[in-house]
Design a protein around this motif. Structure first.
Motif, PDB file in Angstrom:
ATOM      1  N   GLN A  93     -15.393  -2.026   4.103  1.00 45.40           N
ATOM      2  CA  GLN A  93     -14.483  -1.812   2.972  1.00 45.40           C
ATOM      3  C   GLN A  93     -13.130  -2.476   3.219  1.00 45.40           C
ATOM      4  OE1 GLN A  93     -14.657   2.500   3.007  1.00 45.40           O
ATOM      5  NE2 GLN A  93     -15.773   2.558   1.054  1.00 45.40           N
ATOM      6  N   MET A  94     -12.592  -2.303   4.423  1.00 45.96           N
ATOM      7  CA  MET A  94     -11.307  -2.908   4.742  1.00 45.96           C
ATOM      8  C   MET A  94     -11.383  -4.429   4.679  1.00 45.96           C
ATOM      9  SD  MET A  94      -9.005  -2.587   8.237  1.00 45.96           S
ATOM     10  CE  MET A  94     -10.141  -3.639   9.201  1.00 45.96           C
TER      11      MET A  94
ATOM     12  N   MET B 284       0.829  -1.204   0.000  1.00 43.71           N
ATOM     13  CA  MET B 284       0.000   0.000   0.000  1.00 43.71           C
ATOM     14  C   MET B 284       0.865   1.256   0.000  1.00 43.71           C
ATOM     15  SD  MET B 284      -2.969  -0.678   2.811  1.00 43.71           S
ATOM     16  CE  MET B 284      -3.755  -2.263   3.068  1.00 43.71           C
TER      17      MET B 284
ATOM     18  N   GLU C 205     -13.424  -6.324   3.013  1.00 45.55           N
ATOM     19  CA  GLU C 205     -13.556  -6.780   1.630  1.00 45.55           C
ATOM     20  C   GLU C 205     -12.202  -6.744   0.921  1.00 45.55           C
ATOM     21  OE1 GLU C 205     -15.894  -8.284  -0.231  1.00 45.55           O
ATOM     22  OE2 GLU C 205     -16.818  -8.504   1.749  1.00 45.55           O
ATOM     23  N   ASN C 206     -11.404  -5.713   1.208  1.00 44.96           N
ATOM     24  CA  ASN C 206     -10.054  -5.662   0.637  1.00 44.96           C
ATOM     25  C   ASN C 206      -9.224  -6.852   1.090  1.00 44.96           C
ATOM     26  OD1 ASN C 206     -10.639  -3.288  -0.679  1.00 44.96           O
ATOM     27  ND2 ASN C 206      -9.523  -1.973   0.752  1.00 44.96           N
ATOM     28  N   PHE C 207      -9.333  -7.199   2.373  1.00 43.96           N
ATOM     29  CA  PHE C 207      -8.587  -8.349   2.883  1.00 43.96           C
ATOM     30  C   PHE C 207      -9.062  -9.644   2.230  1.00 43.96           C
ATOM     31  CE2 PHE C 207      -7.668  -6.105   7.196  1.00 43.96           C
ATOM     32  CZ  PHE C 207      -6.575  -5.473   6.641  1.00 43.96           C
ATOM     33  N   ARG C 208     -10.376  -9.758   2.038  1.00 42.36           N
ATOM     34  CA  ARG C 208     -10.901 -10.966   1.381  1.00 42.36           C
ATOM     35  C   ARG C 208     -10.396 -11.063  -0.055  1.00 42.36           C
ATOM     36  NH1 ARG C 208     -15.912  -9.107   4.076  1.00 42.36           N
ATOM     37  NH2 ARG C 208     -16.207 -10.437   5.932  1.00 42.36           N
ATOM     38  N   ARG C 209     -10.387  -9.937  -0.762  1.00 42.08           N
ATOM     39  CA  ARG C 209      -9.895  -9.955  -2.148  1.00 42.08           C
ATOM     40  C   ARG C 209      -8.412 -10.294  -2.203  1.00 42.08           C
ATOM     41  NH1 ARG C 209     -13.511  -5.493  -2.959  1.00 42.08           N
ATOM     42  NH2 ARG C 209     -11.822  -3.994  -2.567  1.00 42.08           N
ATOM     43  N   ALA C 210      -7.687  -9.965  -1.124  1.00 41.94           N
ATOM     44  CA  ALA C 210      -6.257 -10.295  -1.066  1.00 41.94           C
ATOM     45  C   ALA C 210      -6.017 -11.760  -0.731  1.00 41.94           C
ATOM     46  CB  ALA C 210      -5.566  -9.405  -0.045  1.00 41.94           C
TER      47      ALA C 210
ATOM     48  N   TRP D  23      -4.627   2.209   3.346  1.00 42.64           N
ATOM     49  CA  TRP D  23      -6.070   2.023   3.319  1.00 42.64           C
ATOM     50  C   TRP D  23      -6.475   1.098   4.464  1.00 42.64           C
ATOM     51  CZ3 TRP D  23      -3.102   2.659  -1.008  1.00 42.64           C
ATOM     52  CH2 TRP D  23      -3.529   3.592  -1.961  1.00 42.64           C
TER      53      TRP D  23
ATOM     54  N   LEU E 226     -11.024   3.916   5.796  1.00 43.59           N
ATOM     55  CA  LEU E 226     -12.081   3.094   5.230  1.00 43.59           C
ATOM     56  C   LEU E 226     -13.128   2.772   6.288  1.00 43.59           C
ATOM     57  CD1 LEU E 226      -9.987   0.433   3.251  1.00 43.59           C
ATOM     58  CD2 LEU E 226     -10.778   2.684   2.464  1.00 43.59           C
TER      59      LEU E 226
END
Length: 281
Positions: free
Chosen positions: A221-222, A147, A224-229, A154, A217
């Motif tokens: 939102q945070m 990041m 979901e970012n972790f899940r996408r990672a 984020w 965030l």
């Protein structure tokens, strides 16, 4: 010469502890899932150790004097993995266990690491529990580093402050604990100041000469970012709890324990950033 087994030796903290113990006159057994990643260093013996593979535990523990125990990061199953290792350490004649926990878990009895703490306390082994705050190295070589290189941070940390600590200072405490005849049983480890993430971004901007911005965030939102990672859902929920604590102000605590135990002042975030500036350029 004492021999110390260090688990999690390929992580930020594990590497720092291995290096500090080896240069401090200890024989180190560096345990990792893939010991080939550790390379060759004087005074360091790489060994295979996997929490989920109990047959790797006894060979790693055989003949050691001390155990520096690090849980896998963000692991809701920490107690199921670490408690059997503590039991085996007792049966194997280990003389001291130093457990890395986390700042504030002693206030939450159901927390995974608190359950490990309680098990160690009841084990009959001489022990020291280290409860560090968030690592500064998360920004340089940890999950926040990509990041920062992209120009932002984020997170759902709100404007909560954190007394970030360097793993080098935690490692200095570990060395001091293994050297002492009667070390403290519990140490709450922080840096010398509490900063919010906007202040962290400002320091990183000045040190790197780049514009780095904190983006606050929402929690969802945070996550979901972790899940996408690719984080497992258990780790995602673990992270949610950590940043709720930050937003609530529970990570802002500053303690004198680093200096009292190690004899040295913990580094400031600016000092850390100046040392690690190349990581973001």
């Amino acid at each position: 010469m004492q021999t110390i087994l260090v688990t999690g030796s390929t992580g930020n903290l594990g590497r720092a502890v291995v290096a500090a113990l080896a240069t401090g006159g200890f024989q180190v057994r560096a345990a990792a899932r893939d010991p080939g990643k550790l390379g060759s260093h004087p005074g360091v013996e790489p060994v295979r150790f996997v929490y989920e593979q109990p047959d790797t535990h006894a060979p790693a523990l055989s003949g050691v004097d001390g155990l520096f125990l690090i849980a896998p990061p963000l692991d809701p199953e920490a107690a199921a993995k670490l408690n059997p290792v503590i039991d085996l350490a007792r049966r194997s004649g280990v003389r001291r266990v130093v457990l890395t926990s986390a700042l504030g878990v002693d206030a939450v009895e159901e927390a995974p690491l608190r359950r490990v703490e309680r098990h160690l306390m009841a084990s009959g082994l001489p022990f020291t529990i280290l409860r560090p705050n968030f690592f500064m190295e998360n920004f340089s070589t940890g999950f926040l580093a990509p990041m920062v290189r992209q120009g932002g941070i984020w997170l759902a940390a709100g404007d909560g402050k954190t007394s970030f600590i360097s793993v080098e200072d935690i490692a200095a405490v570990a060395v001091a604990v293994f050297r002492k005849d009667s070390p403290p049983r519990e140490c709450n480890l922080t840096g010398p100041e509490a900063l919010d993430h906007a202040e962290v971004a400002a320091i990183l901007s000045r040190v790197t000469g780049r514009s780095i911005t904190y983006h606050a965030l929402t929690e969802e939102q945070m996550l979901e970012n972790f899940r996408r990672a690719g984080l497992p859902e258990g780790a995602v929920q673990y992270a949610a709890n950590l940043y709720r604590a930050v937003r609530a102000g529970h990570a802002a605590r500053i303690t004198p324990d680093v200096e009292q135990v190690s004899g040295r002042k913990p580094m400031t975030f600016r000092e850390f950033a100046q040392r690690k500036a190349a990581a973001w350029r």
